[in-house]
Scaffold this active site. Structure first.
Site, PDB file in Angstrom:
ATOM      1  N   HIS A  86      -9.806   5.543  10.593  1.00  0.00           N
ATOM      2  CA  HIS A  86      -9.087   4.335  10.160  1.00  0.00           C
ATOM      3  C   HIS A  86      -7.577   4.496  10.364  1.00  0.00           C
ATOM      4  CE1 HIS A  86      -8.351   0.699   7.851  1.00  0.00           C
ATOM      5  NE2 HIS A  86      -7.488   1.371   7.103  1.00  0.00           N
ATOM      6  N   VAL A 117       3.749   2.773   4.915  1.00  0.00           N
ATOM      7  CA  VAL A 117       3.329   4.175   4.933  1.00  0.00           C
ATOM      8  C   VAL A 117       1.837   4.215   5.230  1.00  0.00           C
ATOM      9  CG1 VAL A 117       3.058   6.291   3.587  1.00  0.00           C
ATOM     10  CG2 VAL A 117       5.093   4.878   3.265  1.00  0.00           C
ATOM     11  N   VAL A 118       1.486   4.963   6.273  1.00  0.00           N
ATOM     12  CA  VAL A 118       0.084   5.181   6.615  1.00  0.00           C
ATOM     13  C   VAL A 118      -0.135   6.691   6.566  1.00  0.00           C
ATOM     14  CG1 VAL A 118      -1.751   4.774   8.285  1.00  0.00           C
ATOM     15  CG2 VAL A 118       0.181   3.178   8.154  1.00  0.00           C
ATOM     16  N   ILE A 119      -1.000   7.119   5.649  1.00  0.00           N
ATOM     17  CA  ILE A 119      -1.272   8.549   5.463  1.00  0.00           C
ATOM     18  C   ILE A 119      -2.673   8.854   5.982  1.00  0.00           C
ATOM     19  CG2 ILE A 119      -1.495  10.413   3.769  1.00  0.00           C
ATOM     20  CD1 ILE A 119       0.511   8.815   2.000  1.00  0.00           C
ATOM     21  N   ALA A 138      -0.188  -2.148   5.801  1.00  0.00           N
ATOM     22  CA  ALA A 138       0.524  -1.985   7.069  1.00  0.00           C
ATOM     23  C   ALA A 138       0.038  -2.945   8.150  1.00  0.00           C
ATOM     24  CB  ALA A 138       0.394  -0.536   7.541  1.00  0.00           C
ATOM     25  N   TRP A 164       0.861  -1.185   0.000  1.00  0.00           N
ATOM     26  CA  TRP A 164       0.000   0.000   0.000  1.00  0.00           C
ATOM     27  C   TRP A 164       0.895   1.232   0.000  1.00  0.00           C
ATOM     28  CZ3 TRP A 164      -5.060  -0.068  -0.832  1.00  0.00           C
ATOM     29  CH2 TRP A 164      -5.788   1.098  -0.623  1.00  0.00           C
ATOM     30  N   ASP A 186      -9.702  10.947   5.918  1.00  0.00           N
ATOM     31  CA  ASP A 186     -10.819  11.671   6.523  1.00  0.00           C
ATOM     32  C   ASP A 186     -11.509  10.904   7.645  1.00  0.00           C
ATOM     33  OD1 ASP A 186     -10.421  13.783   4.764  1.00  0.00           O
ATOM     34  OD2 ASP A 186     -11.716  12.879   3.233  1.00  0.00           O
ATOM     35  N   ARG A 238      10.394  11.659   3.665  1.00  0.00           N
ATOM     36  CA  ARG A 238      11.041  10.703   4.562  1.00  0.00           C
ATOM     37  C   ARG A 238      11.422   9.403   3.855  1.00  0.00           C
ATOM     38  NH1 ARG A 238       8.158  14.314   6.782  1.00  0.00           N
ATOM     39  NH2 ARG A 238       8.485  15.035   8.917  1.00  0.00           N
TER      40      ARG A 238
END
Length: 179
Positions: free
Chosen positions: A76, A68-70, A45, A13, A73, A115
């Site tokens: 979650h 990577v967790v972005i 993840a 992801w 809205d 990063r």
């Protein structure tokens, strides 16, 4: 001692970012001496802890966890971040093996890219460095403790003689004073 076995778990992801983290981690590990690298891709993840566990059970000395967790809205994001962090931490403590945490938790894609080889370095490479440092440390501590215990076993015998000699001298002084 044989080669150090290191697993690298990368979430697919946000793969345009995670692939850069993976490149940084593997590049660092390849530059290390006597390291055997095993890599696995997982869907996202949340699946990272399970793959880390599989590597640890298979005999890896440590693992690098990359993802990577972005923030979006919904809530979650919070659940995913907590799940991965808690899972990886639990594994480190249960298996007593290091897992370098290279899972980015960012507000937006720009922060993640910064990063993953951008202005803020490559957190994949940093996670690999942490993994290798902690593998070394977790191997050194038991050896140092064993040496310290061996020294401690020898030391009390010498220390026990000193108080006895000191007590004998004190007794002689008391006798001289009484005469």
């Amino acid at each position: 001692m044989g080669k150090i076995k290191v697993g690298v778990v990368t979430a697919r992801w946000n793969q345009e970012i995670t692939s850069k983290l993976e490149e940084g981690a593997i590049s660092y590990l390849e530059a290390c001496e006597d390291v055997e690298i095993f890599a696995a891709l997982v869907p996202g993840a949340v699946e990272i802890p399970l793959a880390c566990q599989a590597f640890l059970e298979a005999g890896c000395d440590g693992v690098v966890a990359l993802g990577v967790v972005i923030r979006g809205d919904t809530s979650h994001y919070d659940y995913v971040c907590n799940s991965v962090t808690d899972g990886v931490t639990r594994l480190m403590l249960d298996y007593k093996k290091p897992i370098g945490f290279g899972v980015l938790t960012t507000e937006n894609e720009e922060q993640a890219l910064a990063r993953a080889g951008g202005d803020h370095g490559n957190k994949g490479e940093e996670a690999a460095q942490v993994t290798m440092e902690m593998i070394g440390l977790t191997q050194e501590i038991p050896a140092a403790m064993k040496t310290a215990l061996m020294l401690a076993k020898k030391a009390p015998a010498k220390a026990a003689k000193k108080p006895a000699k000191a007590a004998a001298k004190t007794q002689k002084k008391k006798k001289k004073v009484r005469k």
